[in-house]
Design a protein around this motif. Structure first.
Motif, mmCIF file in Angstrom:
data_model
loop_
_atom_site.group_PDB
_atom_site.id
_atom_site.type_symbol
_atom_site.label_atom_id
_atom_site.label_comp_id
_atom_site.label_asym_id
_atom_site.label_seq_id
_atom_site.Cartn_x
_atom_site.Cartn_y
_atom_site.Cartn_z
ATOM 1 N N PRO A 1 39.359 -14.010 34.329
ATOM 2 C CA PRO A 1 37.818 -13.751 34.332
ATOM 3 C C PRO A 1 37.335 -15.129 34.779
ATOM 4 C CG PRO A 1 38.519 -13.913 32.115
ATOM 5 C CD PRO A 1 39.530 -13.861 33.006
ATOM 6 N N PRO A 2 36.008 -15.035 35.381
ATOM 7 C CA PRO A 2 35.409 -16.191 36.011
ATOM 8 C C PRO A 2 35.135 -17.247 34.985
ATOM 9 C CG PRO A 2 33.779 -14.088 35.879
ATOM 10 C CD PRO A 2 34.971 -13.800 35.393
ATOM 11 N N THR A 3 35.124 -17.209 33.562
ATOM 12 C CA THR A 3 34.957 -18.203 32.843
ATOM 13 C C THR A 3 36.123 -19.055 32.277
ATOM 14 O OG1 THR A 3 35.521 -16.636 30.810
ATOM 15 C CG2 THR A 3 33.438 -16.942 31.693
ATOM 16 N N GLU A 4 37.420 -18.824 33.321
ATOM 17 C CA GLU A 4 38.687 -19.478 32.801
ATOM 18 C C GLU A 4 38.809 -20.458 33.931
ATOM 19 O OE1 GLU A 4 42.085 -17.659 32.234
ATOM 20 O OE2 GLU A 4 41.410 -16.307 30.748
ATOM 21 N N ALA A 5 37.743 -21.231 34.352
ATOM 22 C CA ALA A 5 37.907 -22.292 35.075
ATOM 23 C C ALA A 5 38.213 -23.662 34.523
ATOM 24 C CB ALA A 5 36.559 -22.794 35.872
ATOM 25 N N TYR B 1 37.018 -17.348 17.096
ATOM 26 C CA TYR B 1 38.215 -17.590 16.486
ATOM 27 C C TYR B 1 39.460 -16.956 16.909
ATOM 28 C CZ TYR B 1 41.189 -19.069 12.366
ATOM 29 O OH TYR B 1 42.160 -19.702 11.699
ATOM 30 N N LEU B 2 39.378 -15.582 17.191
ATOM 31 C CA LEU B 2 40.277 -14.654 17.763
ATOM 32 C C LEU B 2 40.408 -14.975 19.118
ATOM 33 C CD1 LEU B 2 42.087 -12.339 17.649
ATOM 34 C CD2 LEU B 2 39.893 -10.815 18.419
ATOM 35 N N CYS B 3 39.727 -15.276 19.924
ATOM 36 C CA CYS B 3 39.738 -15.879 21.344
ATOM 37 C C CYS B 3 40.430 -17.016 21.623
ATOM 38 C CB CYS B 3 38.247 -15.846 22.113
ATOM 39 S SG CYS B 3 38.471 -16.415 23.638
ATOM 40 N N ASP B 4 40.319 -18.087 20.750
ATOM 41 C CA ASP B 4 40.732 -19.384 20.784
ATOM 42 C C ASP B 4 42.156 -19.193 20.342
ATOM 43 O OD1 ASP B 4 40.512 -22.391 20.944
ATOM 44 O OD2 ASP B 4 41.297 -22.069 18.796
ATOM 45 N N THR B 5 42.474 -18.437 19.297
ATOM 46 C CA THR B 5 43.861 -18.147 18.757
ATOM 47 C C THR B 5 44.785 -17.646 20.027
ATOM 48 O OG1 THR B 5 43.110 -17.959 16.606
ATOM 49 C CG2 THR B 5 45.584 -17.164 16.901
ATOM 50 N N CYS B 6 44.333 -16.411 20.581
ATOM 51 C CA CYS B 6 45.146 -15.879 21.655
ATOM 52 C C CYS B 6 45.446 -16.478 22.835
ATOM 53 C CB CYS B 6 44.433 -14.279 21.853
ATOM 54 S SG CYS B 6 44.310 -13.118 20.450
ATOM 55 N N ASP C 1 34.985 -21.392 27.719
ATOM 56 C CA ASP C 1 33.694 -21.819 27.529
ATOM 57 C C ASP C 1 32.682 -21.670 28.388
ATOM 58 O OD1 ASP C 1 34.501 -21.800 24.498
ATOM 59 O OD2 ASP C 1 34.987 -24.085 25.032
ATOM 60 N N ALA C 2 31.515 -21.185 28.208
ATOM 61 C CA ALA C 2 30.381 -21.126 29.311
ATOM 62 C C ALA C 2 29.992 -22.530 29.345
ATOM 63 C CB ALA C 2 29.533 -20.278 28.905
ATOM 64 N N LEU D 1 30.367 -12.089 23.834
ATOM 65 C CA LEU D 1 31.484 -11.957 22.880
ATOM 66 C C LEU D 1 32.090 -10.583 23.339
ATOM 67 C CD1 LEU D 1 29.211 -11.590 19.778
ATOM 68 C CD2 LEU D 1 30.646 -13.379 20.411
ATOM 69 N N TRP D 2 31.631 -9.793 24.254
ATOM 70 C CA TRP D 2 32.523 -8.722 25.008
ATOM 71 C C TRP D 2 33.503 -9.388 25.570
ATOM 72 C CZ3 TRP D 2 32.779 -3.515 23.720
ATOM 73 C CH2 TRP D 2 33.609 -2.855 24.573
ATOM 74 N N ARG D 3 33.148 -10.394 26.537
ATOM 75 C CA ARG D 3 33.934 -11.011 27.596
ATOM 76 C C ARG D 3 34.931 -11.592 26.806
ATOM 77 N NH1 ARG D 3 30.473 -13.845 29.891
ATOM 78 N NH2 ARG D 3 30.696 -15.544 28.659
#
Length: 750
Positions: free
Chosen positions: A417-421, A248-253, A103-104, A308-310
């Motif tokens: 990616p950088p948002t995975e902090a 939803y897809l991002c959270d599930t994967c 999450d940003a 969304l693309w990220r």
């Protein structure tokens, strides 16, 4: 004196009603402290002073309550955990609403981030203590009783374990692995719960496919409601619905990946449901469609589409990594650890998994980009000398075929990616596939297609100015020329350029440049005359590209044809051309003069190898087109005795058709005939056809005749006589005939 476990300890307490001492177990609700734990709420997204103050007050209560809980002794801690419902609700609220690492994060004050990290640590320590059945030699619980306590009081369940892996997996993988392994070891019922949870995960995939208007091969055929509107592509979805699907897809994967990464023992349970094939089929259907939908909306909201693309790119990468974790755990790792005698089942499982996903070309490309299939096959070839080369060759050929028409990129950097902090922590951006795809706003959207992406193009115009200004706003002392060189080096990724400039990690070629280098001056725009396009572009009448034009080919107005009939007749050019052609036929002569002195019938070029095999035969004398009918061969016909019934009927039909054609040809009349006559002819043809088939018309009406007393016609009398004579052939109406026969034999006295 041996120390008893907590589940066997007892304590004495005075009964308030009777005043007598009574014995109670150590785990009893009366030992619970009355304390109300407040629910957790995430930090606000906006820097509103009132919202920030509310969050700080609530978060302080949560952090202080967890500090108090962790300071309790062993027996009181477990009594509070088991019997305090407000504590479980507080912990559940954090697992559900805590910010995920993808999450940003908002720009929050330092005190908010510090308090968020404090709560994050206390929650993890609480679950860590809850998953430990032995804290010391004196403080422990019997393992079997510990498993029952966890399971019966719902202290842990599969959704909680999944959330724990997402929130605390990064940086605490080893410790979290020991926690979950201890839970599943002490209580095997959690494996059964996981087995029942996987169909729910597969149902999530089916729901996403249904919402996007897609359908997989394994999906059940469910009738569609009449009021439902069918959608062909995700591009028809509203923006909010598309956003919900991607989130939803991002959270599930990411949740599934985090769980399998921390606890690989669950891979066997996942594969029981053919999870690898279902995941690959879902990936092949959904990911390209969602990419297309996002690229179509790239001009609606740039920041939202970039997010969304990220997320979609990160989801596709995690789906591939989930597939690899299962394959590695079930096939490759046992091969590396086992002896040569026991690896055949694992090799067969590997070949079976990849054979089932060979038709998913996009998934194969993305998987082969991150984890080359050729390396895994090479490992199998080294481990087993009896490997089926046909199947492995077929798999490698399918992977190679999946890359046809697509440029294979270099081996990517396997980083997040950088948002995975972590929650509340800052991450160092590193180049990865997901970050490269994030630039779809700055490049041609058709170029951003994951593993199938073509070479990146250069950004120019307003987009390039926007990137330069984005870097210059944070680092105003840099020159625009130096910023352009940095952007070009890092594929026009402004975030990566800023990060490398701040950390001093520029490549050597950029370190040598002048940081105050100005932007190069743009060349003059192309003149309008040389840049125009018209129907005369580069042809014989294009005066802008040719110095001279043939004016004789230019005609203004209607062209006047001055040729007359006399001039056409006098034009003998065609005759002259044909004369040359026909003169060549004059070379052929009928007789060739013989040289003097040569005998008759001989010539100089006689060859003794002449083949006289057919000289005595009458070649062509007995051809079918000869006038002599005696020597011409009759066509072969089957004798009538040897013909079958079907052949006779076919021949009869052909003869009838020929007769009808002859009659129609003889009586060809272009006028409209009487319809009654046509119906009679049709009825006659039909009756003749039925007679050949052996069908007897129904004459029941003729047998019935007229009413009694009015007389009967000749046809009725004949039909009645025939019926009387032949009724013995049907049913039981031959009694009179048989009686006459017996009487004639003397069997019945007359």
């Amino acid at each position: 004196m041996p120390v008893l476990p907590l589940d066997e300890l007892q304590f004495m307490e005075k009964d308030l009603l009777t005043g007598k001492m009574k014995t109670l177990p150590a785990l009893h609700p009366q030992k619970k402290t009355e304390r109300s734990f407040v629910l957790y709420k995430p930090p606000p997204k906006a820097r509103d002073p009132a919202l920030l103050e509310e969050f700080l007050e609530r978060a302080t209560f949560v952090a202080d309550d967890l500090d108090w809980l962790l300071a309790l002794p062993h027996d009181r801690f477990w009594c509070q955990v088991i019997f305090d419902e407000t504590l479980q609700k507080c912990l559940d609220s954090y697992l559900r609403q805590a910010p995920r690492k993808f999450d940003a994060g908002a720009d929050l004050p330092p005190e908010v981030n510090d308090l968020q990290r404090r709560i994050h640590r206390n929650v993890f320590l609480t679950f860590l203590r809850m998953s430990t059945h032995k804290e010391s030699k004196d403080c422990f619980i019997t393992p079997s009783v510990f498993g029952e306590i966890l399971y019966n009081n719902f202290l842990f369940d599969i959704p909680k374990i999944l959330d724990l892996c997402v929130l605390f997996g990064k940086g605490n993988g080893a410790l979290l692995h020991k926690m979950i392994e201890n839970i599943f070891t002490q209580q095997p019922n959690y494996f059964s719960d996981l087995d029942e949870t996987i169909p729910t995960v597969l149902q999530v995939f089916s729901n996403i496919l249904h919402t996007c208007g897609l359908q997989s091969e394994g999906a059940a055929a469910v009738p569609q409601k009449l009021e439902e509107r069918s959608r062909t592509t995700p591009g028809d979805l509203p923006l909010q619905e598309l956003k919900d699907i991607v989130f939803y897809l991002c959270d599930t994967c990411i949740t599934l990946w985090a769980f399998l990464d921390v606890f690989p023992l669950a891979c066997q349970t996942f594969q029981k449901h053919d999870f690898c094939y279902r995941l690959a089929a879902f990936f092949e259907l959904v990911i390209p469609e969602l990419e297309t939908a996002i690229k179509k909306r790239c001009h609606e909201d740039s920041s939202l589409m970039s997010d969304l693309w990220r997320r979609l790119s990160h989801s596709s990468k995690k789906a591939v990594e989930i597939f690899h974790i299962i394959v590695n755990r079930l096939c490759l790792q046992p091969i590396l650890e086992s002896s040569c005698d026991n690896i055949q089942p694992y090799i067969e499982e590997f070949l079976q998994i990849f054979t089932s996903v060979l038709q998913e070309r996009r998934f194969l490309r993305d998987y082969d980009e991150l984890f080359p299939v050729a390396d895994d096959v090479s490992l199998l070839q080294q481990a087993s000398s009896t490997l089926d080369e046909t199947r492995t060759g077929y798999i490698l050929e399918a992977v190679k075929s999946a890359w046809e028409g697509v440029e294979r990129r270099g081996k990517p950097t396997r980083s997040l990616p950088p948002t995975e902090a972590g929650a509340g922590a800052s991450a160092v951006p590193t180049p990865s596939k997901a970050e490269e795809l994030e630039r779809f706003q700055k490049e041609d959207p058709a170029e951003c297609m994951g593993a199938t992406a073509a070479p990146l193009v250069t950004v120019s115009g307003v987009e390039l100015d926007s990137l330069v200004s984005q870097v210059k706003d944070l680092l105003p002392d840099l020159g625009e020329g130096f910023i352009l060189a940095c952007l070009e080096e890092y594929n026009y990724d402004a975030e990566q350029v800023i990060n490398n400039l701040l950390e001093g990690k520029l490549v050597a070629s950029l370190e040598k440049l002048d940081r105050a280098m100005p932007r190069p001056v743009k060349p003059d725009p192309t003149p309008l005359v040389t840049s125009r396009n018209s129907i005369f572009q580069n042809d014989e009448f294009d005066v802008f590209s040719r110095d001279s034009v043939d004016l004789s080919r230019v005609q203004k107005g209607k062209r006047i044809d001055r040729t007359t009939t006399e001039s056409l007749l006098n034009d003998k050019s065609l005759v002259t051309e044909q004369r040359e052609r026909f003169n060549q036929y004059s070379i052929v002569v009928e007789e060739v003069p013989e040289p003097s002195g040569a005998g008759p019938g001989y010539c100089d070029d006689y060859e003794d190898e002449y083949d006289d095999t057919y000289d005595g035969n009458q070649v062509g004398a007995n051809d079918a087109d000869s006038d002599d009918e005696l020597i011409s061969r009759r066509p072969f016909t089957i004798p009538q005795v040897l013909r079958s019934k079907e052949q006779e009927e076919e021949e009869g039909n052909e003869e009838d058709e020929e007769e009808e054609e002859e009659k129609e040809a003889a009586k060809q009349d272009h006028f409209v005939q009487d319809p009654a006559v046509l119906r009679e002819r049709a009825e006659a043809r039909r009756m003749a056809f039925l007679a050949r088939k052996g069908y007897k018309p129904d004459n029941s009406a003729t047998v019935a005749g007229n009413a009694k007393g009015r007389g009967q016609s000749r046809e009725t009398i004949q039909e009645r006589r025939k019926k009387e004579a032949s009724k013995g052939t049907r049913a039981n109406h031959n009694r009179r005939t048989m009686a006459d026969r017996k009487r004639s034999k003397g069997m019945i006295p007359s």
